[in-house]
Design a protein around this motif. Structure first.
Motif, mmCIF file in Angstrom:
data_model
loop_
_atom_site.group_PDB
_atom_site.id
_atom_site.type_symbol
_atom_site.label_atom_id
_atom_site.label_comp_id
_atom_site.label_asym_id
_atom_site.label_seq_id
_atom_site.Cartn_x
_atom_site.Cartn_y
_atom_site.Cartn_z
ATOM 1 N N ASN A 88 0.802 -1.220 0.000
ATOM 2 C CA ASN A 88 0.000 0.000 0.000
ATOM 3 C C ASN A 88 0.840 1.278 0.000
ATOM 4 O O ASN A 88 0.311 2.370 0.175
ATOM 5 C CB ASN A 88 -0.946 0.004 1.213
ATOM 6 N N VAL A 89 2.147 1.113 -0.183
ATOM 7 C CA VAL A 89 3.039 2.281 -0.167
ATOM 8 C C VAL A 89 3.826 2.323 -1.474
ATOM 9 O O VAL A 89 4.674 1.460 -1.723
ATOM 10 C CB VAL A 89 4.017 2.235 1.028
ATOM 11 N N TYR A 90 3.541 3.333 -2.279
ATOM 12 C CA TYR A 90 4.232 3.519 -3.550
ATOM 13 C C TYR A 90 4.830 4.926 -3.611
ATOM 14 O O TYR A 90 4.202 5.883 -3.145
ATOM 15 C CB TYR A 90 3.270 3.343 -4.732
ATOM 16 N N PRO A 91 6.019 5.068 -4.173
ATOM 17 C CA PRO A 91 6.578 6.410 -4.325
ATOM 18 C C PRO A 91 5.836 7.183 -5.410
ATOM 19 O O PRO A 91 5.520 6.637 -6.465
ATOM 20 C CB PRO A 91 8.031 6.140 -4.748
ATOM 21 N N SER A 92 5.546 8.436 -5.130
ATOM 22 C CA SER A 92 4.884 9.276 -6.127
ATOM 23 C C SER A 92 5.899 9.701 -7.189
ATOM 24 O O SER A 92 7.114 9.579 -6.988
ATOM 25 C CB SER A 92 4.278 10.511 -5.463
ATOM 26 N N ASP A 93 5.405 10.213 -8.298
ATOM 27 C CA ASP A 93 6.312 10.717 -9.334
ATOM 28 C C ASP A 93 7.166 11.858 -8.792
ATOM 29 O O ASP A 93 8.339 11.990 -9.158
ATOM 30 C CB ASP A 93 5.513 11.190 -10.551
ATOM 31 N N LYS A 94 6.583 12.672 -7.924
ATOM 32 C CA LYS A 94 7.331 13.772 -7.325
ATOM 33 C C LYS A 94 8.478 13.246 -6.472
ATOM 34 O O LYS A 94 9.609 13.753 -6.535
ATOM 35 C CB LYS A 94 6.402 14.636 -6.476
ATOM 36 N N GLU A 95 8.197 12.219 -5.667
ATOM 37 C CA GLU A 95 9.247 11.622 -4.836
ATOM 38 C C GLU A 95 10.340 10.993 -5.700
ATOM 39 O O GLU A 95 11.531 11.118 -5.402
ATOM 40 C CB GLU A 95 8.632 10.576 -3.901
ATOM 41 N N GLN A 96 9.928 10.327 -6.759
ATOM 42 C CA GLN A 96 10.899 9.714 -7.669
ATOM 43 C C GLN A 96 11.798 10.785 -8.290
ATOM 44 O O GLN A 96 13.014 10.606 -8.403
ATOM 45 C CB GLN A 96 10.168 8.947 -8.786
ATOM 46 N N TRP A 97 11.185 11.908 -8.690
ATOM 47 C CA TRP A 97 11.951 12.973 -9.333
ATOM 48 C C TRP A 97 12.899 13.644 -8.334
ATOM 49 O O TRP A 97 14.047 13.930 -8.661
ATOM 50 C CB TRP A 97 11.006 13.989 -9.952
ATOM 51 N N GLU A 98 12.420 13.901 -7.120
ATOM 52 C CA GLU A 98 13.267 14.497 -6.085
ATOM 53 C C GLU A 98 14.443 13.583 -5.756
ATOM 54 O O GLU A 98 15.574 14.040 -5.586
ATOM 55 C CB GLU A 98 12.447 14.773 -4.816
ATOM 56 N N CYS A 99 14.181 12.299 -5.695
ATOM 57 C CA CYS A 99 15.231 11.315 -5.433
ATOM 58 C C CYS A 99 16.240 11.294 -6.584
ATOM 59 O O CYS A 99 17.450 11.261 -6.356
ATOM 60 C CB CYS A 99 14.610 9.935 -5.239
ATOM 61 N N THR A 100 15.738 11.324 -7.817
ATOM 62 C CA THR A 100 16.609 11.310 -8.990
ATOM 63 C C THR A 100 17.540 12.521 -8.992
ATOM 64 O O THR A 100 18.744 12.392 -9.249
ATOM 65 C CB THR A 100 15.777 11.302 -10.282
ATOM 66 N N LYS A 101 17.003 13.696 -8.703
ATOM 67 C CA LYS A 101 17.815 14.917 -8.671
ATOM 68 C C LYS A 101 18.904 14.822 -7.606
ATOM 69 O O LYS A 101 20.059 15.217 -7.841
ATOM 70 C CB LYS A 101 16.928 16.138 -8.429
ATOM 71 N N SER A 102 18.548 14.298 -6.445
ATOM 72 C CA SER A 102 19.527 14.169 -5.364
ATOM 73 C C SER A 102 20.637 13.189 -5.733
ATOM 74 O O SER A 102 21.819 13.445 -5.483
ATOM 75 C CB SER A 102 18.821 13.705 -4.077
ATOM 76 N N VAL A 103 20.247 12.070 -6.350
ATOM 77 C CA VAL A 103 21.230 11.065 -6.759
ATOM 78 C C VAL A 103 22.161 11.629 -7.830
ATOM 79 O O VAL A 103 23.382 11.422 -7.786
ATOM 80 C CB VAL A 103 20.523 9.785 -7.267
ATOM 81 N N LEU A 104 21.607 12.376 -8.782
ATOM 82 C CA LEU A 104 22.430 12.969 -9.839
ATOM 83 C C LEU A 104 23.417 13.988 -9.267
ATOM 84 O O LEU A 104 24.576 14.056 -9.697
ATOM 85 C CB LEU A 104 21.534 13.634 -10.885
ATOM 86 N N LYS A 105 22.977 14.772 -8.310
ATOM 87 C CA LYS A 105 23.885 15.722 -7.652
ATOM 88 C C LYS A 105 25.042 14.979 -6.998
ATOM 89 O O LYS A 105 26.202 15.401 -7.079
ATOM 90 C CB LYS A 105 23.130 16.543 -6.604
ATOM 91 N N SER A 106 24.710 13.862 -6.350
ATOM 92 C CA SER A 106 25.747 13.054 -5.705
ATOM 93 C C SER A 106 26.721 12.495 -6.738
ATOM 94 O O SER A 106 27.936 12.500 -6.535
ATOM 95 C CB SER A 106 25.102 11.912 -4.913
ATOM 96 N N HIS A 107 26.179 12.026 -7.857
ATOM 97 C CA HIS A 107 27.029 11.443 -8.897
ATOM 98 C C HIS A 107 27.986 12.484 -9.480
ATOM 99 O O HIS A 107 29.157 12.186 -9.720
ATOM 100 C CB HIS A 107 26.161 10.874 -10.019
ATOM 101 N N PHE A 108 27.486 13.699 -9.695
ATOM 102 C CA PHE A 108 28.301 14.719 -10.363
ATOM 103 C C PHE A 108 29.212 15.477 -9.397
ATOM 104 O O PHE A 108 30.327 15.850 -9.773
ATOM 105 C CB PHE A 108 27.396 15.707 -11.104
ATOM 106 N N PHE A 109 28.756 15.689 -8.168
ATOM 107 C CA PHE A 109 29.517 16.545 -7.258
ATOM 108 C C PHE A 109 30.274 15.790 -6.167
ATOM 109 O O PHE A 109 31.125 16.359 -5.491
ATOM 110 C CB PHE A 109 28.588 17.582 -6.613
#
Length: 305
Positions: A88-109
């Motif tokens: 009954n717990v699914y990540p929303s598209d907003k959560e997925q996008w926020e997570c993606t941005k954070s992961v990309l920042k980590s990868h690049f910086f």
């Protein structure tokens, strides 16, 4: 450069295109397709530091997001709900996008900068990058060793950052999602990324420092499999064909999902051994097992008295 790859008999003119270089190298006997592509790439780049840095950065990005994509699709496909550990717990598209941005920042910086120092380190300690590659058996043995060594590293340091200020200021970010999903595998504080990431990158380096026997291609295979393991462990799905049903010591998504659900226990990454031996398994089943074990001990003490 051709001499580095044992291609002494091959005359490769400068300023050739990749296709032209590959056309020359593919005539070399005794090399398989992947070895020819590998050699052609390094000859074409003509800069080992940049070639290895670019290779590892792209490998990480392609394998990480490529492996996350199927889990994103599965999360959006109703048929798979029956396999969801927390249905009954699914990540929303907003959560997925926020997570993606954070992961990309980590990868690049956080991760991109050290990658460019990887090749000089490899050369200094004797990591090979020539062709042909090691045998499949040697690759399999070394990757298996890395899995067990990384698992030990991950268990102790992961358990350590669950205490006090370490959890509050570092590890708490990773526990934002009590029901994990694939993209959240590397959603973490920069200090945690470096600390736990050393188990993946540092262990092969230490191994080669002492053995002087490791190939860069083996490290590529190891990093790919370790990424897949981490992402799958965060997927939130338990299937009848999940690996732990066939390899009983394998951790899998059910093992790590319990860790996110209860915020404690199940600290190991790939295997269940450390948590079993040190009695840090998480979840209701583990709780009942511990209670029954303690009850049994108490009854034995009472009987003796």
């Amino acid at each position: 450069m051709s001499q580095v790859f044992g291609l002494n008999s091959v005359d490769i003119p400068s300023k050739e295109t990749f296709s032209q270089i590959y056309g020359t190298i593919k005539e070399v006997p005794g090399l398989n397709f992947f070895e020819k592509i590998w050699a052609s790439y390094y000859v074409y780049m003509d800069n080992d530091i940049f070639a290895t840095g670019l290779l590892f950065f792209l490998l990480h990005e392609v394998m990480y997001f490529g492996r996350c994509l199927p889990w994103y699709i599965i999360d959006r496909t109703p048929y798979f709900k029956k396999y969801k550990i927390q249905p009954n717990v699914y990540p929303s598209d907003k959560e997925q996008w926020e997570c993606t941005k954070s992961v990309l920042k980590s990868h690049f910086f956080v991760e991109a900068f050290p990658i460019w120092f990887f090749h000089p380190i490899c050369e200094k300690i004797g990591v090979s990058y020539d062709v042909p590659f090691p045998s499949l058996s040697k690759i399999a043995i070394q990757v298996t060793i890395f899995f067990f060594l990384e698992d030990a590293w991950h268990y102790w340091f992961h358990r350590g950052i669950h205490y006090g200020a370490f959890y509050r200021y570092i590890h708490k970010q990773h526990h934002r999602y009590a029901a994990p999903f694939g993209l959240a595998a590397e959603y973490a504080h920069p200090i945690e990324v470096m600390l736990l990431g050393f188990g993946t990158v540092g262990i092969p380096i230490v191994w080669c420092y002492f053995t002087r026997d490791l190939h860069l291609f083996t490290i590529c295979i190891w990093i790919t499999l370790r990424l897949f393991q981490a992402i799958d462990a965060h997927s939130g799905y338990e299937f009848p064909i999940s690996l732990h049903h066939f390899l009983f010591i394998w951790a899998g998504a059910d093992h790590h999902d319990e860790h996110h659900h209860h915020f404690i226990g199940n600290y190991a990454s790939s295997f269940r051994l450390w948590d079993y031996i040190l009695d840090t398994e998480a979840g209701e089943t583990a709780k009942n097992t511990r209670e029954n074990k303690n009850k049994s001990k108490a009854e034995k003490v009472a009987t003796k008295n």
